[in-house]
Design a protein around this motif. Structure first.
Motif, PDB file in Angstrom:
ATOM      1  N   GLY A  35       0.971  -1.265  -0.186  1.00 34.17           N
ATOM      2  CA  GLY A  35      -0.038  -0.057  -0.085  1.00 34.17           C
ATOM      3  C   GLY A  35       0.647   1.357   0.070  1.00 34.17           C
ATOM      4  N   TRP A  36       0.162   2.308  -0.084  1.00 31.19           N
ATOM      5  CA  TRP A  36       0.847   3.691  -0.285  1.00 31.19           C
ATOM      6  C   TRP A  36      -0.250   4.387   0.942  1.00 31.19           C
ATOM      7  N   PHE A  37       0.680   5.168   1.885  1.00 33.09           N
ATOM      8  CA  PHE A  37       0.051   6.070   2.881  1.00 33.09           C
ATOM      9  C   PHE A  37       0.618   7.408   2.549  1.00 33.09           C
ATOM     10  N   ARG A  38      -0.138   8.421   3.101  1.00 31.11           N
ATOM     11  CA  ARG A  38       0.658   9.537   3.071  1.00 31.11           C
ATOM     12  C   ARG A  38       0.351  10.545   4.570  1.00 31.11           C
ATOM     13  N   GLN A  39       1.208  11.342   4.750  1.00 34.89           N
ATOM     14  CA  GLN A  39       0.990  12.274   5.927  1.00 34.89           C
ATOM     15  C   GLN A  39       1.298  13.656   5.550  1.00 34.89           C
ATOM     16  N   ALA A  40       0.560  14.428   5.498  1.00 34.70           N
ATOM     17  CA  ALA A  40       0.499  15.965   5.311  1.00 34.70           C
ATOM     18  C   ALA A  40       0.923  16.536   6.595  1.00 34.70           C
ATOM     19  N   SER A  41       1.402  17.696   6.535  1.00 28.11           N
ATOM     20  CA  SER A  41       1.884  18.509   7.717  1.00 28.11           C
ATOM     21  C   SER A  41       0.714  18.880   8.504  1.00 28.11           C
ATOM     22  N   GLY A  42       0.779  18.554   9.604  1.00 26.53           N
ATOM     23  CA  GLY A  42      -0.394  18.721  10.737  1.00 26.53           C
ATOM     24  C   GLY A  42      -1.346  17.709  10.731  1.00 26.53           C
ATOM     25  N   LEU A  79       2.842   4.183  -7.831  1.00 28.52           N
ATOM     26  CA  LEU A  79       1.698   4.712  -7.542  1.00 28.52           C
ATOM     27  C   LEU A  79       1.586   6.155  -8.497  1.00 28.52           C
ATOM     28  N   GLN A  80       0.818   5.971  -9.750  1.00 24.03           N
ATOM     29  CA  GLN A  80       0.739   7.087 -10.700  1.00 24.03           C
ATOM     30  C   GLN A  80      -0.232   8.032 -10.015  1.00 24.03           C
ATOM     31  N   MET A  81       0.180   9.409  -9.927  1.00 25.28           N
ATOM     32  CA  MET A  81      -0.694  10.407  -9.542  1.00 25.28           C
ATOM     33  C   MET A  81      -0.687  11.354 -10.514  1.00 25.28           C
ATOM     34  N   ASN A  82      -1.982  11.489 -11.078  1.00 23.33           N
ATOM     35  CA  ASN A  82      -2.501  12.491 -12.225  1.00 23.33           C
ATOM     36  C   ASN A  82      -3.307  13.499 -11.523  1.00 23.33           C
ATOM     37  N   ASN A  83      -3.290  14.705 -12.267  1.00 19.91           N
ATOM     38  CA  ASN A  83      -3.985  15.912 -11.995  1.00 19.91           C
ATOM     39  C   ASN A  83      -3.878  16.188 -10.534  1.00 19.91           C
ATOM     40  N   LEU A  84      -2.638  16.366 -10.177  1.00 20.44           N
ATOM     41  CA  LEU A  84      -2.143  16.693  -8.842  1.00 20.44           C
ATOM     42  C   LEU A  84      -2.801  18.046  -8.194  1.00 20.44           C
ATOM     43  N   GLU A  85      -3.101  17.968  -7.135  1.00 20.87           N
ATOM     44  CA  GLU A  85      -3.628  19.310  -6.524  1.00 20.87           C
ATOM     45  C   GLU A  85      -2.674  19.613  -5.181  1.00 20.87           C
ATOM     46  N   PRO A  86      -2.732  20.752  -4.679  1.00 22.97           N
ATOM     47  CA  PRO A  86      -1.940  21.251  -3.778  1.00 22.97           C
ATOM     48  C   PRO A  86      -2.473  20.519  -2.541  1.00 22.97           C
ATOM     49  N   GLY A  87      -3.563  19.937  -2.182  1.00 26.44           N
ATOM     50  CA  GLY A  87      -4.024  19.263  -1.091  1.00 26.44           C
ATOM     51  C   GLY A  87      -3.161  17.776  -1.076  1.00 26.44           C
ATOM     52  N   ASN A  88      -2.702  17.457  -2.078  1.00 23.25           N
ATOM     53  CA  ASN A  88      -1.897  16.170  -2.352  1.00 23.25           C
ATOM     54  C   ASN A  88      -0.475  16.325  -1.729  1.00 23.25           C
ATOM     55  N   THR A  89      -0.188  17.399  -1.447  1.00 21.65           N
ATOM     56  CA  THR A  89       1.232  17.642  -0.694  1.00 21.65           C
ATOM     57  C   THR A  89       1.491  16.904   0.478  1.00 21.65           C
ATOM     58  N   ALA A  90       2.288  15.949   0.503  1.00 25.98           N
ATOM     59  CA  ALA A  90       2.345  15.208   1.716  1.00 25.98           C
ATOM     60  C   ALA A  90       3.774  14.246   1.562  1.00 25.98           C
ATOM     61  N   VAL A  91       4.403  13.863   2.494  1.00 23.43           N
ATOM     62  CA  VAL A  91       5.258  12.728   2.349  1.00 23.43           C
ATOM     63  C   VAL A  91       4.354  11.382   2.480  1.00 23.43           C
ATOM     64  N   TYR A  92       4.783  10.646   1.181  1.00 24.60           N
ATOM     65  CA  TYR A  92       4.162   9.347   0.756  1.00 24.60           C
ATOM     66  C   TYR A  92       5.063   8.130   1.216  1.00 24.60           C
ATOM     67  N   TYR A  93       4.312   7.329   1.984  1.00 21.68           N
ATOM     68  CA  TYR A  93       5.163   6.118   2.342  1.00 21.68           C
ATOM     69  C   TYR A  93       4.717   4.950   1.958  1.00 21.68           C
ATOM     70  N   CYS A  94       5.793   3.929   1.322  1.00 19.00           N
ATOM     71  CA  CYS A  94       5.324   2.704   0.861  1.00 19.00           C
ATOM     72  C   CYS A  94       5.362   1.611   2.121  1.00 19.00           C
TER      73      CYS A  94
END
Length: 114
Positions: A35-42, A79-94
């Motif tokens: 899987g892929w997880f992510r963590q945005a600031s805060g 993980l292919q990420m298309n049409n990225l948005e500012p809200g997708n900003t994060a650290v992504y973890y495998c």
């Protein structure tokens, strides 16, 4: 111990695309799922996408239709990420899910900004 190494992160403009890679030290078919997880600031770490040993995929509602999780051979997950948005900003973890524990990569920074 399973070793996971992410790559492919970086800075992209809104609407752009990015492809993350996760290289594993042993066969992904030894795990229940990847899987892929992510963590945005805060914010709390959240699930993005999973693929189980049979190839079934699941996505969070926020990325459905824009992100795609896939695998290649026995040692690579993408993980292919298309049409990225500012809200997708994060650290992504495998993530590799075993019966009784999870293994994690070091994380890849993804920044979406103009």
């Amino acid at each position: 111990q399973v070793q996971l190494v992410e790559s492919g992160g970086g800075l992209v403009q809104p609407g752009g695309s990015l492809r993350l890679s996760c290289a594993t030290s042993e066969s992904i078919f030894n795990f229940n799922a990847m899987g892929w997880f992510r963590q945005a600031s805060g914010k709390q770490r959240e699930l993005v996408a999973t693929i189980n040993v049979g190839g079934k995929t699941d996505y969070s509602d926020s990325v459905k239709g824009r992100f795609t999780i896939s695998r290649e051979g026995a040692n690579m997950v993408f993980l292919q990420m298309n049409n990225l948005e500012p809200g997708n900003t994060a650290v992504y973890y495998c993530n590799a899910r075993l019966i009784s524990r999870d293994c994690w990569g070091q994380g890849a920074q993804v920044a979406v900004a103009s």
